[in-house]
Design an enzyme around this catalytic site. Structure first.
Site, PDB file in Angstrom:
ATOM      1  N   GLU A 169      68.290  91.846   3.641  1.00 20.06           N
ATOM      2  CA  GLU A 169      66.824  91.884   3.769  1.00 20.06           C
ATOM      3  C   GLU A 169      66.193  90.520   4.029  1.00 20.06           C
ATOM      4  OE1 GLU A 169      65.446  93.998   0.294  1.00 20.06           O
ATOM      5  OE2 GLU A 169      66.701  95.731   0.737  1.00 20.06           O
ATOM      6  N   ASN A 211      72.560  93.350   6.249  1.00 19.24           N
ATOM      7  CA  ASN A 211      72.031  94.644   5.812  1.00 19.24           C
ATOM      8  C   ASN A 211      70.512  94.586   5.661  1.00 19.24           C
ATOM      9  OD1 ASN A 211      72.590  97.344   4.687  1.00 19.24           O
ATOM     10  ND2 ASN A 211      71.896  96.492   2.738  1.00 19.24           N
ATOM     11  N   HIS A 247      66.358 104.300   4.411  1.00 20.76           N
ATOM     12  CA  HIS A 247      65.538 104.942   3.372  1.00 20.76           C
ATOM     13  C   HIS A 247      64.365 105.623   4.095  1.00 20.76           C
ATOM     14  CE1 HIS A 247      67.649 103.008   0.092  1.00 20.76           C
ATOM     15  NE2 HIS A 247      67.461 101.823   0.630  1.00 20.76           N
ATOM     16  N   GLU A 276      72.461 102.918   2.861  1.00 19.11           N
ATOM     17  CA  GLU A 276      71.720 103.301   1.644  1.00 19.11           C
ATOM     18  C   GLU A 276      70.916 104.569   1.896  1.00 19.11           C
ATOM     19  OE1 GLU A 276      69.443 100.011   0.062  1.00 19.11           O
ATOM     20  OE2 GLU A 276      71.006  98.551   0.557  1.00 19.11           O
ATOM     21  N   ASP A 278      68.853 107.718   2.026  1.00 19.19           N
ATOM     22  CA  ASP A 278      68.174 108.744   1.232  1.00 19.19           C
ATOM     23  C   ASP A 278      66.958 109.195   2.022  1.00 19.19           C
ATOM     24  OD1 ASP A 278      66.512 106.544   0.716  1.00 19.19           O
ATOM     25  OD2 ASP A 278      67.081 106.396  -1.383  1.00 19.19           O
TER      26      ASP A 278
HETATM   27  O1  G3I Z   1      69.089  96.872 -16.461  1.00 17.37           O
HETATM   28  C1  G3I Z   1      67.707  96.845 -16.827  1.00 17.37           C
HETATM   29  C2  G3I Z   1      67.496  97.417 -18.195  1.00 17.37           C
HETATM   30  O2  G3I Z   1      68.181  96.591 -19.132  1.00 17.37           O
HETATM   31  C3  G3I Z   1      66.015  97.481 -18.478  1.00 17.37           C
HETATM   32  O3  G3I Z   1      65.817  98.111 -19.702  1.00 17.37           O
HETATM   33  C4  G3I Z   1      65.305  98.264 -17.411  1.00 17.37           C
HETATM   34  C5  G3I Z   1      63.802  98.283 -17.609  1.00 17.37           C
HETATM   35  O4  G3I Z   1      63.111  98.515 -16.399  1.00 17.37           O
HETATM   36  O5  G3I Z   1      65.549  97.670 -16.160  1.00 17.37           O
HETATM   37  C6  G3I Z   1      66.924  97.661 -15.827  1.00 17.37           C
HETATM   38  O6  G3I Z   1      67.081  97.052 -14.566  1.00 17.37           O
HETATM   39  C7  G3I Z   1      66.652  97.806 -13.447  1.00 17.37           C
HETATM   40  C8  G3I Z   1      67.838  97.976 -12.504  1.00 17.37           C
HETATM   41  O7  G3I Z   1      67.439  98.612 -11.330  1.00 17.37           O
HETATM   42  C9  G3I Z   1      68.972  98.771 -13.135  1.00 17.37           C
HETATM   43  O8  G3I Z   1      68.566 100.068 -13.396  1.00 17.37           O
HETATM   44  C10 G3I Z   1      65.541  97.066 -12.756  1.00 17.37           C
HETATM   45  O9  G3I Z   1      64.390  97.041 -13.558  1.00 17.37           O
HETATM   46  C11 G3I Z   1      65.226  97.715 -11.447  1.00 17.37           C
HETATM   47  O10 G3I Z   1      64.301  96.895 -10.726  1.00 17.37           O
HETATM   48  C12 G3I Z   1      66.475  97.872 -10.611  1.00 17.37           C
HETATM   49  O11 G3I Z   1      66.135  98.555  -9.434  1.00 17.37           O
HETATM   50  C13 G3I Z   1      67.074  98.454  -8.397  1.00 17.37           C
HETATM   51  C14 G3I Z   1      66.420  97.860  -7.162  1.00 17.37           C
HETATM   52  O12 G3I Z   1      67.357  97.828  -6.112  1.00 17.37           O
HETATM   53  C15 G3I Z   1      65.939  96.443  -7.415  1.00 17.37           C
HETATM   54  O13 G3I Z   1      65.420  95.892  -6.256  1.00 17.37           O
HETATM   55  C16 G3I Z   1      67.560  99.859  -8.067  1.00 17.37           C
HETATM   56  O14 G3I Z   1      68.303 100.366  -9.191  1.00 17.37           O
HETATM   57  C17 G3I Z   1      68.437  99.827  -6.833  1.00 17.37           C
HETATM   58  O15 G3I Z   1      68.701 101.148  -6.417  1.00 17.37           O
HETATM   59  C18 G3I Z   1      67.725  99.112  -5.720  1.00 17.37           C
HETATM   60  O16 G3I Z   1      68.586  99.042  -4.612  1.00 17.37           O
HETATM   61  C19 G3I Z   1      68.035  98.427  -3.447  1.00 17.37           C
HETATM   62  C20 G3I Z   1      69.180  97.800  -2.696  1.00 17.37           C
HETATM   63  O17 G3I Z   1      69.861  96.919  -3.530  1.00 17.37           O
HETATM   64  C21 G3I Z   1      68.682  97.079  -1.446  1.00 17.37           C
HETATM   65  N1  G3I Z   1      67.889  97.949  -0.619  1.00 17.37           N
HETATM   66  C22 G3I Z   1      66.814  98.627  -1.284  1.00 17.37           C
HETATM   67  C23 G3I Z   1      67.337  99.410  -2.490  1.00 17.37           C
HETATM   68  C24 G3I Z   1      66.246 100.208  -3.092  1.00 17.37           C
HETATM   69  O18 G3I Z   1      65.252  99.362  -3.597  1.00 17.37           O
END
Ligand code: G3I
Length: 464
Positions: A169, A211, A247, A276, A278
């Site tokens: 990105e 990516n 996405h 990715e 969806d």
């Molecule tokens: O692990 C912590 C946890 O300890 C805490 O309690 C909780 C509270 O919000 O947060 C948890 O972390 C989260 C993490 O996912 C794991 O679940 C983060 O807040 C959350 O921001 C994070 O989101 C991820 C996101 O990327 C961040 O940008 C998504 O799971 C993940 O699917 C998403 O994936 C991205 C790709 O890497 C790149 N392309 C876009 C895609 C979708 O956004």
């Protein structure tokens, strides 16, 4: 999302083709039993169906969900590629400078290995999910920290990664075609190529990908990525693949030029991957969009696989949009069937293959055929394609015995009926490919765990 009439025409044609195939098969042999089994040999999982054309079908995986039996069951059954959803990101792998933490990512890699799947590494350098110590750096200190991170993580996983999202990105949204103004960009415009060179040095066998999202059709952002890839290729900067996140939702549907856009990148000499996927929605509209994306990948030779961004709707980063192939209970959705049917060339999934030697298959006997192997192998798994060639007489049936190395096992097969999974595994013709003209050939394949077979297989045939 609106329905695509062209796609509907295509689906009808595909189904018709399946019917014609069944009738034709019925005329060459034994009637009712064969007619019933005319569609019975289409692979019945996403991974096996994709493997039939040499592709993978993957999913994002979260380490903490591996203890969920429903989740793990679907993962084991359906997928042949795994991307850690968050566990390989900078905040997860280097929470303090030069202090690396691989526990959760390693769990996912072990899981992938145990199921004979490969791994897409995601992501080495990204402006998001940076640990706080990175966010406080700039200039040379940040550049060096980034290069050290790329080197350390890629070295840790050396030999275990099919493809790395080296940079994620890095381009701005909108019409500017500019780089995203991130802290990494501020270390100098050459940060992307520096990251790719460091990754190549650390793991020479991993494919190195750029990516991004909103690059799925031709637009200012994808044009800018295209120009970068073209420039890297012309200057010898190591880049092997481009990932299209894909996405989609009502505001951002599958672009009409999706396939053409994949193809123009492929024409630059890189592999393209859907990384990715969806698609928010439900029912037929969602299923048709999934089919379009799947068919686009199948139509582009350099598109080597599709990864969906999670297993069940409830696992999605945007669960409320129900964008995935399984519902929250782990039940297959219409979108699942649509993807599977498309992967199988329009053949609806049906009953599992009948057992070898069933009345629908003439038992092979005698010589008059040869079989050759070609393998696509990775650490812990393989896809093997076997070509069966008739001698100077036409065949009415064949069987091939492949001897697997110790520890190897077949997990799925297509265009054949297999018996056994380890040692000497026998593959008999399917109901529709037993007849081979004199000098002609047909192919079948299988996927397995462990080391790929290398011994020339034994082929026996019935003539006539
Ligand atoms: O692990 C912590 C946890 O300890 C805490 O309690 C909780 C509270 O919000 O947060 C948890 O972390 C989260 C993490 O996912 C794991 O679940 C983060 O807040 C959350 O921001 C994070 O989101 C991820 C996101 O990327 C961040 O940008 C998504 O799971 C993940 O699917 C998403 O994936 C991205 C790709 O890497 C790149 N392309 C876009 C895609 C979708 O956004």
């Amino acid at each position: 999302m609106t329905l695509d009439p062209a796609r509907h025409r295509g689906r009808r044609t595909s189904r018709l083709r399946g019917v014609v195939l069944t009738v034709a098969a019925g005329t060459v042999a034994v009637g009712a039993a064969l007619t019933l089994s005319g569609t019975a040999d289409a692979a019945t999982t996403l991974g096996a169906s994709a493997a039939a054309s040499g592709r993978y079908f993957g999913t994002a995986v979260a380490a903490y969900k591996l203890s969920d039996a429903t989740y793990l069951g679907i993962l084991n059954t359906e997928f042949t590629m795994v991307t850690p959803e968050n566990e390989m990101k900078w905040d997860a792998t280097e929470p303090a400078q030069n202090s690396f933490s691989y526990t959760n990512a390693d769990r996912i890699v072990s899981q992938a290995t145990s199921m004979g799947a490969r791994v897409r590494g995601h992501a080495l350098a990204w402006h998001q999910q940076q640990p706080s110590w990175v966010q406080s750096l700039s200039g040379t200190a940040l550049r060096n920290a980034m290069l050290n991170h790329v080197t350390q993580v890629a070295t840790h996983y050396r030999g275990q990664i099919y493809a790395w999202d080296v940079v994620n990105e890095a381009f701005a949204d909108g019409g500017s075609g500019a780089r995203r103004d991130s802290n990494l960009q501020q270390t100098g415009n050459d940060w992307i190529e520096a990251a790719f060179r460091a990754a190549r040095a650390a793991d020479p066998n991993a494919k190195l990908c750029y990516n991004d999202y909103n690059t799925d059709g031709q637009n200012a952002k994808s044009n800018a990525v295209y120009a970068m890839v073209q420039d890297f290729k012309s200057r010898g900067v190591p880049i092997d693949c481009v990932g299209f996140q894909s996405h989609f939702n009502a505001q951002s549907p599958v672009p009409s030029d999706y396939q053409a856009n994949l193809q123009r990148f492929a024409d630059l000499g890189v592999e393209v991957q859907i990384t990715e996927l969806d698609i928010e929605g439900s029912g037929t509209a969602q299923a048709d969009s999934y089919a379009r994306v799947t068919q686009a990948c199948l139509n582009v030779t350099a598109c080597k696989g599709i990864t969906v961004w999670g297993i069940r709707d409830s696992d999605s980063w945007r669960a409320s949009g129900t964008p995935l192939l399984f519902d929250g209970n782990g039940t297959k959705k219409q979108a699942y069937t649509s993807v599977l049917t498309t992967l199988n060339g329009g053949t609806e999934p049906s009953t599992p293959p009948s057992t070898p030697g069933s009345p629908s298959t003439p038992p092979p006997s005698g010589g008059a055929c040869t079989a050759t192997l070609s393998n696509n192998a990775w650490n812990g798994g393989f896809v093997t394609t076997v070509k069966v060639t008739a001698g100077s007489s036409a065949l009415s049936g064949w069987s091939v015995t492949v001897t697997l190395p110790s520890g190897a096992a077949v997990t799925s097969a297509w265009n054949s009926q297999s018996s056994g999974t380890t040692g000497a595994v026998r593959f008999a013709n399917a109901s529709y490919n037993g007849r081979v003209t004199a000098g002609g050939s047909t192919e079948f394949g299988f996927q397995g765990t462990g080391t790929a077979p290398s011994i020339v297989p034994a082929c026996t045939a019935s003539l006539g």
